[in-house]
Design a protein around this motif. Structure first.
Motif, PDB file in Angstrom:
ATOM      1  N   GLN A 222      87.310 107.395  59.812  1.00 34.51           N
ATOM      2  CA  GLN A 222      88.134 108.220  58.907  1.00 34.51           C
ATOM      3  C   GLN A 222      88.323 109.628  59.475  1.00 34.51           C
ATOM      4  O   GLN A 222      88.912 110.479  58.822  1.00 34.51           O
ATOM      5  CB  GLN A 222      87.456 108.374  57.540  1.00 34.51           C
ATOM      6  N   GLY A 223      87.719 109.916  60.630  1.00 35.05           N
ATOM      7  CA  GLY A 223      87.912 111.227  61.263  1.00 35.05           C
ATOM      8  C   GLY A 223      86.757 112.183  61.065  1.00 35.05           C
ATOM      9  O   GLY A 223      86.845 113.362  61.430  1.00 35.05           O
ATOM     10  N   ILE A 224      85.665 111.722  60.443  1.00 34.13           N
ATOM     11  CA  ILE A 224      84.506 112.614  60.253  1.00 34.13           C
ATOM     12  C   ILE A 224      83.635 112.513  61.501  1.00 34.13           C
ATOM     13  O   ILE A 224      83.172 111.422  61.855  1.00 34.13           O
ATOM     14  CB  ILE A 224      83.725 112.228  58.987  1.00 34.13           C
ATOM     15  N   PRO A 225      83.395 113.624  62.203  1.00 37.26           N
ATOM     16  CA  PRO A 225      82.664 113.556  63.470  1.00 37.26           C
ATOM     17  C   PRO A 225      81.166 113.333  63.285  1.00 37.26           C
ATOM     18  O   PRO A 225      80.607 113.630  62.231  1.00 37.26           O
ATOM     19  CB  PRO A 225      82.924 114.936  64.091  1.00 37.26           C
ATOM     20  N   GLN A 226      80.530 112.822  64.328  1.00 35.34           N
ATOM     21  CA  GLN A 226      79.065 112.779  64.365  1.00 35.34           C
ATOM     22  C   GLN A 226      78.568 114.185  64.711  1.00 35.34           C
ATOM     23  O   GLN A 226      79.293 114.915  65.365  1.00 35.34           O
ATOM     24  CB  GLN A 226      78.586 111.769  65.426  1.00 35.34           C
ATOM     25  N   PRO A 227      77.382 114.650  64.299  1.00 42.86           N
ATOM     26  CA  PRO A 227      76.398 113.865  63.542  1.00 42.86           C
ATOM     27  C   PRO A 227      76.639 113.866  62.037  1.00 42.86           C
ATOM     28  O   PRO A 227      75.885 113.262  61.286  1.00 42.86           O
ATOM     29  CB  PRO A 227      75.078 114.575  63.875  1.00 42.86           C
ATOM     30  N   PHE A 228      77.726 114.544  61.611  1.00 41.63           N
ATOM     31  CA  PHE A 228      77.958 114.704  60.177  1.00 41.63           C
ATOM     32  C   PHE A 228      78.134 113.343  59.486  1.00 41.63           C
ATOM     33  O   PHE A 228      77.596 113.116  58.394  1.00 41.63           O
ATOM     34  CB  PHE A 228      79.188 115.591  59.984  1.00 41.63           C
ATOM     35  N   ALA A 229      78.859 112.430  60.159  1.00 42.92           N
ATOM     36  CA  ALA A 229      79.107 111.112  59.555  1.00 42.92           C
ATOM     37  C   ALA A 229      77.785 110.381  59.311  1.00 42.92           C
ATOM     38  O   ALA A 229      77.574 109.789  58.239  1.00 42.92           O
ATOM     39  CB  ALA A 229      80.015 110.293  60.460  1.00 42.92           C
ATOM     40  N   GLY A 230      76.884 110.454  60.269  1.00 45.02           N
ATOM     41  CA  GLY A 230      75.588 109.792  60.132  1.00 45.02           C
ATOM     42  C   GLY A 230      74.751 110.404  59.017  1.00 45.02           C
ATOM     43  O   GLY A 230      74.111 109.711  58.225  1.00 45.02           O
ATOM     44  N   GLU A 231      74.795 111.742  58.951  1.00 37.76           N
ATOM     45  CA  GLU A 231      74.030 112.455  57.915  1.00 37.76           C
ATOM     46  C   GLU A 231      74.537 112.088  56.521  1.00 37.76           C
ATOM     47  O   GLU A 231      73.769 111.904  55.587  1.00 37.76           O
ATOM     48  CB  GLU A 231      74.186 113.972  58.109  1.00 37.76           C
ATOM     49  N   LEU A 232      75.867 112.002  56.420  1.00 41.69           N
ATOM     50  CA  LEU A 232      76.481 111.687  55.126  1.00 41.69           C
ATOM     51  C   LEU A 232      76.098 110.277  54.680  1.00 41.69           C
ATOM     52  O   LEU A 232      75.784 110.049  53.503  1.00 41.69           O
ATOM     53  CB  LEU A 232      78.003 111.793  55.279  1.00 41.69           C
ATOM     54  N   ALA A 233      76.107 109.357  55.629  1.00 36.64           N
ATOM     55  CA  ALA A 233      75.727 107.971  55.299  1.00 36.64           C
ATOM     56  C   ALA A 233      74.253 107.911  54.892  1.00 36.64           C
ATOM     57  O   ALA A 233      73.882 107.219  53.926  1.00 36.64           O
ATOM     58  CB  ALA A 233      75.991 107.059  56.500  1.00 36.64           C
ATOM     59  N   GLU A 234      73.410 108.657  55.577  1.00 33.34           N
ATOM     60  CA  GLU A 234      71.974 108.715  55.219  1.00 33.34           C
ATOM     61  C   GLU A 234      71.806 109.314  53.819  1.00 33.34           C
ATOM     62  O   GLU A 234      71.002 108.844  53.024  1.00 33.34           O
ATOM     63  CB  GLU A 234      71.202 109.599  56.206  1.00 33.34           C
ATOM     64  N   LEU A 235      72.576 110.379  53.566  1.00 34.54           N
ATOM     65  CA  LEU A 235      72.468 111.063  52.272  1.00 34.54           C
ATOM     66  C   LEU A 235      72.847 110.115  51.132  1.00 34.54           C
ATOM     67  O   LEU A 235      72.201 110.096  50.080  1.00 34.54           O
ATOM     68  CB  LEU A 235      73.374 112.299  52.264  1.00 34.54           C
TER      69      LEU A 235
END
Ligand SMILES: NC(=O)c1ccc[n+]([C@@H]2O[C@H](COP(=O)([O-])OP(=O)(O)OC[C@H]3O[C@@H](n4cnc5c(N)ncnc54)[C@H](OP(=O)(O)O)[C@@H]3O)[C@@H](O)[C@H]2O)c1
Length: 274
Positions: A222-235
């Motif tokens: 969807q265009g959300i870069p790592q590591p933010f995408a991973g953090e969001l999924a963890e959250l």
């Protein structure tokens, strides 16, 4: 004077309307002209904290809120210091449930600001709400919401209830510094939320649960870069582990009435899901 930052946002707009509509002396802090707010407003930007500090006078009450960006923590801490210098009588700040220094993403950022506010010497009320119902429509695309929340209930609150709590605190005598854990109606799993949305829209809506790595990959697409995408999924997985299921009676304690229901929210925001 009640000075309202983030006045054009979900909570700020409801708060400004409510306070100004009841004859309170308000000043909305905005980045661009906002005649539709119905309140006097002044331009200022958290990126230049002194522009907000310059609007504050002794005895003012300050509603402290904005969206999050990389400079968010420093900017909010600077505005708190300027409010202390100006002799502000109270800060009512929007934080998040489980905010703590070192916690993931926004929860960690808010944790740092909350800690600064508690030490500032300014009387404070820190609002720590569950997830916002108003941000859910953006997660549904073509009748489907993907997430890594799992199947346990998670709490959501209507941002109008947060505004009502803030309005009550900003217009009653300043009490002792306190955190307010604000929750909405009884918690639902995301599949149950999708079911409620489906009922109101009258068409099929579903929640698809993904593992954390799958959700991180989905967010990246969807265009959300790592590591933010991973953090969001963890959250999402963390808030879906049952820790965001319990509710409190704080909205009712402060406003005198129960939080808005899912049905009330969905009826009023049907268009946002369409
Ligand atoms: N979403 C959730 O589920 C959730 C849950 C718990 C807590 N929270 C917290 O709630 C807060 C967001 O509240 P909200 O939903 O009411 O806000 P929002 O609808 O996202 O609106 C953000 C507001 O902040 C203003 N703003 C952003 N950057 C600014 C800057 N540099 N200077 C001045 N104003 C600025 C925006 O102004 P413009 O109109 O000019 O952009 C807008 O008025 C965040 O702190 C978030 O962490 C969110």
């Amino acid at each position: 004077m009640i000075v309202i930052t983030g006045a054009t946002g979900n909570i700020g707009r409801a708060l400004t309307g409510r306070l100004h509509g009841h004859g309170h002396d308000t000043l909305a802090v905005v980045r661009r002209p906002a005649d539709d707010l119905g309140s006097p407003y002044a331009p200022a930007d958290f990126d230049e904290p002194r522009t907000i500090g310059a609007l504050l006078s002794p005895g003012d009450r300050l509603f402290l809120n904005s969206g999050i960006w990389p400079g968010f923590v420093d900017a909010h801490r600077a505005v708190i210091d300027l409010a202390a210098e100006a002799g502000v009588a109270q800060i009512v700040a929007v934080s998040v449930r489980d905010a703590a220094p070192g916690a993931r993403l926004g929860m960690g950022m808010h944790g740092l600001i909350d800690a600064h506010l508690r030490k500032s010497g300014v009387p404070y009320a820190i609002l720590q709400p569950s997830g916002f119902m108003q941000t859910l429509p953006r997660d549904f695309h073509d009748g489907t919401m993907y997430g890594s929340y799992g199947h346990t209930p998670v709490n959501y609150i209507d941002t109008r209830d947060i505004a009502d709590v803030a309005a009550a605190l900003l217009t009653s005598p300043v009490g002792p510094g306190r955190d307010y854990l604000l929750t909405g109606p009884p918690s639902l799993s995301h599949s149950a939320i999708a079911g409620q949305v489906a009922e109101v829209l009258g068409r099929e809506v579903r929640y698809v649960n993904l593992s954390v790595p799958e959700m991180a990959a989905h967010l990246e697409r969807q265009g959300i870069p790592q590591p933010f995408a991973g953090e969001l999924a963890e959250l999402q997985a963390e808030t879906g582990d049952g820790s965001w299921a319990p509710t409190t009676g704080v909205v009712e304690e402060v406003t005198g009435r129960a939080p808005r229901t899912w049905q009330a929210f969905l009826t009023d925001h049907k268009h946002a899901f369409a």
